[in-house]
Design a protein around this motif. Structure first.
Motif, PDB file in Angstrom:
ATOM      1  N   VAL A 118      13.545  -1.523  -3.985  1.00  0.00           N
ATOM      2  CA  VAL A 118      12.217  -1.376  -3.595  1.00  0.00           C
ATOM      3  C   VAL A 118      11.396  -0.757  -4.417  1.00  0.00           C
ATOM      4  CG1 VAL A 118      10.965  -0.057  -1.846  1.00  0.00           C
ATOM      5  CG2 VAL A 118      13.363  -0.888  -1.282  1.00  0.00           C
ATOM      6  N   ALA A 119      10.126  -1.431  -4.720  1.00  0.00           N
ATOM      7  CA  ALA A 119       9.281  -1.022  -5.729  1.00  0.00           C
ATOM      8  C   ALA A 119       8.741   0.285  -5.533  1.00  0.00           C
ATOM      9  CB  ALA A 119       8.018  -1.943  -5.972  1.00  0.00           C
ATOM     10  N   ASP A 120       8.381   1.105  -6.278  1.00  0.00           N
ATOM     11  CA  ASP A 120       7.739   2.521  -6.141  1.00  0.00           C
ATOM     12  C   ASP A 120       6.356   2.644  -6.865  1.00  0.00           C
ATOM     13  OD1 ASP A 120       8.355   5.990  -7.661  1.00  0.00           O
ATOM     14  OD2 ASP A 120       7.635   5.272  -5.527  1.00  0.00           O
ATOM     15  N   PHE A 121       5.435   2.035  -5.904  1.00  0.00           N
ATOM     16  CA  PHE A 121       4.162   1.993  -6.371  1.00  0.00           C
ATOM     17  C   PHE A 121       3.253   2.125  -5.075  1.00  0.00           C
ATOM     18  CE2 PHE A 121       5.718  -2.040  -5.726  1.00  0.00           C
ATOM     19  CZ  PHE A 121       4.588  -2.762  -4.982  1.00  0.00           C
ATOM     20  N   PRO A 122       1.939   2.239  -5.368  1.00  0.00           N
ATOM     21  CA  PRO A 122       0.898   2.330  -4.189  1.00  0.00           C
ATOM     22  C   PRO A 122       1.090   1.098  -3.628  1.00  0.00           C
ATOM     23  CG  PRO A 122      -0.209   3.380  -6.204  1.00  0.00           C
ATOM     24  CD  PRO A 122       1.166   2.684  -6.572  1.00  0.00           C
ATOM     25  N   GLY A 123       1.147   1.029  -2.092  1.00  0.00           N
ATOM     26  CA  GLY A 123       1.422  -0.244  -1.620  1.00  0.00           C
ATOM     27  C   GLY A 123       3.065  -0.674  -1.159  1.00  0.00           C
ATOM     28  N   ALA A 124       3.829   0.014  -1.931  1.00  0.00           N
ATOM     29  CA  ALA A 124       5.365  -0.231  -1.787  1.00  0.00           C
ATOM     30  C   ALA A 124       5.657  -0.284  -0.165  1.00  0.00           C
ATOM     31  CB  ALA A 124       6.248   0.586  -2.498  1.00  0.00           C
ATOM     32  N   LEU A 125       5.206   0.756   0.465  1.00  0.00           N
ATOM     33  CA  LEU A 125       5.416   1.029   1.810  1.00  0.00           C
ATOM     34  C   LEU A 125       5.113  -0.001   2.814  1.00  0.00           C
ATOM     35  CD1 LEU A 125       6.350   2.901   4.213  1.00  0.00           C
ATOM     36  CD2 LEU A 125       4.179   3.989   4.282  1.00  0.00           C
ATOM     37  N   LEU A 126       3.687  -0.544   2.371  1.00  0.00           N
ATOM     38  CA  LEU A 126       3.042  -1.766   2.986  1.00  0.00           C
ATOM     39  C   LEU A 126       4.021  -2.846   2.792  1.00  0.00           C
ATOM     40  CD1 LEU A 126       0.778  -3.395   4.385  1.00  0.00           C
ATOM     41  CD2 LEU A 126      -0.072  -3.612   2.138  1.00  0.00           C
ATOM     42  N   GLN A 127       4.609  -3.186   1.620  1.00  0.00           N
ATOM     43  CA  GLN A 127       5.412  -4.323   1.476  1.00  0.00           C
ATOM     44  C   GLN A 127       6.592  -4.190   2.270  1.00  0.00           C
ATOM     45  OE1 GLN A 127       6.977  -4.524  -2.582  1.00  0.00           O
ATOM     46  NE2 GLN A 127       7.610  -6.821  -2.274  1.00  0.00           N
ATOM     47  N   GLN A 128       7.222  -3.099   2.412  1.00  0.00           N
ATOM     48  CA  GLN A 128       8.255  -2.779   3.085  1.00  0.00           C
ATOM     49  C   GLN A 128       7.930  -3.037   4.539  1.00  0.00           C
ATOM     50  OE1 GLN A 128       9.374   1.310   2.263  1.00  0.00           O
ATOM     51  NE2 GLN A 128      10.809   0.505   0.796  1.00  0.00           N
ATOM     52  N   ARG A 129       6.926  -2.520   5.157  1.00  0.00           N
ATOM     53  CA  ARG A 129       6.443  -2.527   6.509  1.00  0.00           C
ATOM     54  C   ARG A 129       5.965  -3.947   6.981  1.00  0.00           C
ATOM     55  NH1 ARG A 129       5.757   1.859   9.711  1.00  0.00           N
ATOM     56  NH2 ARG A 129       6.640   3.753   8.690  1.00  0.00           N
ATOM     57  N   GLU A 130       5.483  -4.812   5.985  1.00  0.00           N
ATOM     58  CA  GLU A 130       4.989  -5.926   6.393  1.00  0.00           C
ATOM     59  C   GLU A 130       5.922  -6.890   7.299  1.00  0.00           C
ATOM     60  OE1 GLU A 130       1.438  -7.458   3.408  1.00  0.00           O
ATOM     61  OE2 GLU A 130       3.674  -7.658   2.743  1.00  0.00           O
ATOM     62  N   ARG A 135      -0.486  -2.803  11.620  1.00  0.00           N
ATOM     63  CA  ARG A 135      -1.792  -3.269  12.224  1.00  0.00           C
ATOM     64  C   ARG A 135      -2.991  -2.603  11.704  1.00  0.00           C
ATOM     65  NH1 ARG A 135       1.079  -3.232  16.974  1.00  0.00           N
ATOM     66  NH2 ARG A 135      -0.181  -1.541  17.717  1.00  0.00           N
ATOM     67  N   LYS A 136      -2.733  -1.140  11.365  1.00  0.00           N
ATOM     68  CA  LYS A 136      -3.813  -0.297  10.934  1.00  0.00           C
ATOM     69  C   LYS A 136      -4.174  -0.717   9.307  1.00  0.00           C
ATOM     70  CE  LYS A 136      -5.517   4.196  10.734  1.00  0.00           C
ATOM     71  NZ  LYS A 136      -5.237   5.667  10.990  1.00  0.00           N
ATOM     72  N   VAL A 137      -3.032  -0.808   8.673  1.00  0.00           N
ATOM     73  CA  VAL A 137      -3.377  -1.080   7.071  1.00  0.00           C
ATOM     74  C   VAL A 137      -3.751  -2.414   6.893  1.00  0.00           C
ATOM     75  CG1 VAL A 137      -2.183  -1.404   5.092  1.00  0.00           C
ATOM     76  CG2 VAL A 137      -1.534   0.681   6.527  1.00  0.00           C
ATOM     77  N   ARG A 138      -3.629  -3.533   7.939  1.00  0.00           N
ATOM     78  CA  ARG A 138      -3.889  -4.756   7.693  1.00  0.00           C
ATOM     79  C   ARG A 138      -5.079  -5.092   8.472  1.00  0.00           C
ATOM     80  NH1 ARG A 138      -2.490  -6.959   3.514  1.00  0.00           N
ATOM     81  NH2 ARG A 138      -3.088  -8.954   4.509  1.00  0.00           N
ATOM     82  N   ASN A 139      -5.710  -4.079   9.028  1.00  0.00           N
ATOM     83  CA  ASN A 139      -7.169  -4.359   9.833  1.00  0.00           C
ATOM     84  C   ASN A 139      -8.393  -4.410   8.718  1.00  0.00           C
ATOM     85  OD1 ASN A 139      -9.454  -3.988  11.533  1.00  0.00           O
ATOM     86  ND2 ASN A 139      -8.405  -2.709  12.799  1.00  0.00           N
ATOM     87  N   GLN A 140      -9.185  -5.412   8.867  1.00  0.00           N
ATOM     88  CA  GLN A 140     -10.288  -5.693   7.992  1.00  0.00           C
ATOM     89  C   GLN A 140     -11.340  -4.339   8.258  1.00  0.00           C
ATOM     90  OE1 GLN A 140     -10.935  -7.848   5.555  1.00  0.00           O
ATOM     91  NE2 GLN A 140      -9.489  -9.058   5.681  1.00  0.00           N
ATOM     92  N   ASP A 141     -11.425  -4.017   9.392  1.00  0.00           N
ATOM     93  CA  ASP A 141     -12.516  -2.826   9.597  1.00  0.00           C
ATOM     94  C   ASP A 141     -12.247  -1.550   9.307  1.00  0.00           C
ATOM     95  OD1 ASP A 141     -14.343  -4.637  10.851  1.00  0.00           O
ATOM     96  OD2 ASP A 141     -13.574  -4.265  12.930  1.00  0.00           O
ATOM     97  N   SER A 142     -10.760  -1.129   9.020  1.00  0.00           N
ATOM     98  CA  SER A 142     -10.476   0.143   8.521  1.00  0.00           C
ATOM     99  C   SER A 142      -9.787   0.267   7.005  1.00  0.00           C
ATOM    100  CB  SER A 142      -9.194   0.749   9.583  1.00  0.00           C
ATOM    101  OG  SER A 142      -8.182  -0.243   9.533  1.00  0.00           O
ATOM    102  N   ASN A 143      -9.451  -0.890   6.659  1.00  0.00           N
ATOM    103  CA  ASN A 143      -9.171  -1.089   5.145  1.00  0.00           C
ATOM    104  C   ASN A 143     -10.063  -2.236   4.675  1.00  0.00           C
ATOM    105  OD1 ASN A 143      -7.919  -1.124   2.829  1.00  0.00           O
ATOM    106  ND2 ASN A 143      -5.814  -1.688   3.506  1.00  0.00           N
ATOM    107  N   PRO A 144     -10.944  -1.652   3.687  1.00  0.00           N
ATOM    108  CA  PRO A 144     -11.721  -2.630   3.074  1.00  0.00           C
ATOM    109  C   PRO A 144     -11.309  -3.159   1.766  1.00  0.00           C
ATOM    110  CG  PRO A 144     -12.215  -0.220   2.665  1.00  0.00           C
ATOM    111  CD  PRO A 144     -11.395  -0.171   3.464  1.00  0.00           C
ATOM    112  N   CYS A 145     -10.094  -2.698   1.348  1.00  0.00           N
ATOM    113  CA  CYS A 145      -9.364  -3.012   0.001  1.00  0.00           C
ATOM    114  C   CYS A 145      -8.206  -3.992   0.270  1.00  0.00           C
ATOM    115  CB  CYS A 145      -9.045  -1.878  -0.870  1.00  0.00           C
ATOM    116  SG  CYS A 145     -10.573  -0.821  -1.276  1.00  0.00           S
ATOM    117  N   ILE A 146      -8.089  -4.883   1.360  1.00  0.00           N
ATOM    118  CA  ILE A 146      -6.840  -5.621   1.934  1.00  0.00           C
ATOM    119  C   ILE A 146      -6.744  -6.544   0.679  1.00  0.00           C
ATOM    120  CG2 ILE A 146      -6.026  -7.438   3.142  1.00  0.00           C
ATOM    121  CD1 ILE A 146      -7.114  -5.645   5.622  1.00  0.00           C
TER     122      ILE A 146
END
Length: 118
Positions: A10-22, A39-50
């Motif tokens: 498992v990669a240890d970098f910003p977004g690794a949690l996202l990769q695991q949780r996807e 769902r919250k992280v992948r929501n276009q309205d709450s995350n402008p940097c998807i």
């Protein structure tokens, strides 16, 4: 540290949690649903940097998780987060709700300044 791969792969970098949780999906009555955090992280309205986050992940996958090859993508993601965080702080100070502009509002804001400043 931007990136390293731990013993369990498992990669240890910003977004690794996202990769695991996807891939964290719940199955209920035959219907597959994403976990609430994803769902919250992948929501276009709450995350402008998807888009920037996805580009970083794609780069890491393409270069076998060698973070040195993806530093430009990481910097763009970091700049994106910094830019939208400053917008969010200003909106809070001004009493504007919601703190984060919606995806449609962000598109209008970016068009008005001629594109992404990061």
């Amino acid at each position: 540290m931007l990136s390293s791969v731990t013993g369990d792969g498992v990669a240890d970098f910003p977004g690794a949690l996202l990769q695991q949780r996807e891939w964290s999906c719940l199955e209920h009555d035959g219907e597959v649903r994403m976990d609430k955090t994803v769902r919250k992280v992948r929501n276009q309205d709450s995350n402008p940097c998807i888009e920037e986050s996805d580009a970083s992940q794609k780069c890491l996958g393409a270069y076998n998780y060698d973070s040195r090859m993806c530093s430009a993508y990481f910097q763009r993601y970091k700049s994106c987060r910094k830019y939208w965080h400053s917008i969010m702080q200003q909106r809070r100070r001004d009493g504007v709700r919601p703190d984060m502009p919606t995806a449609a509002e962000r598109q209008e804001m970016l068009a008005a300044i001629g594109g992404k400043p990061y």
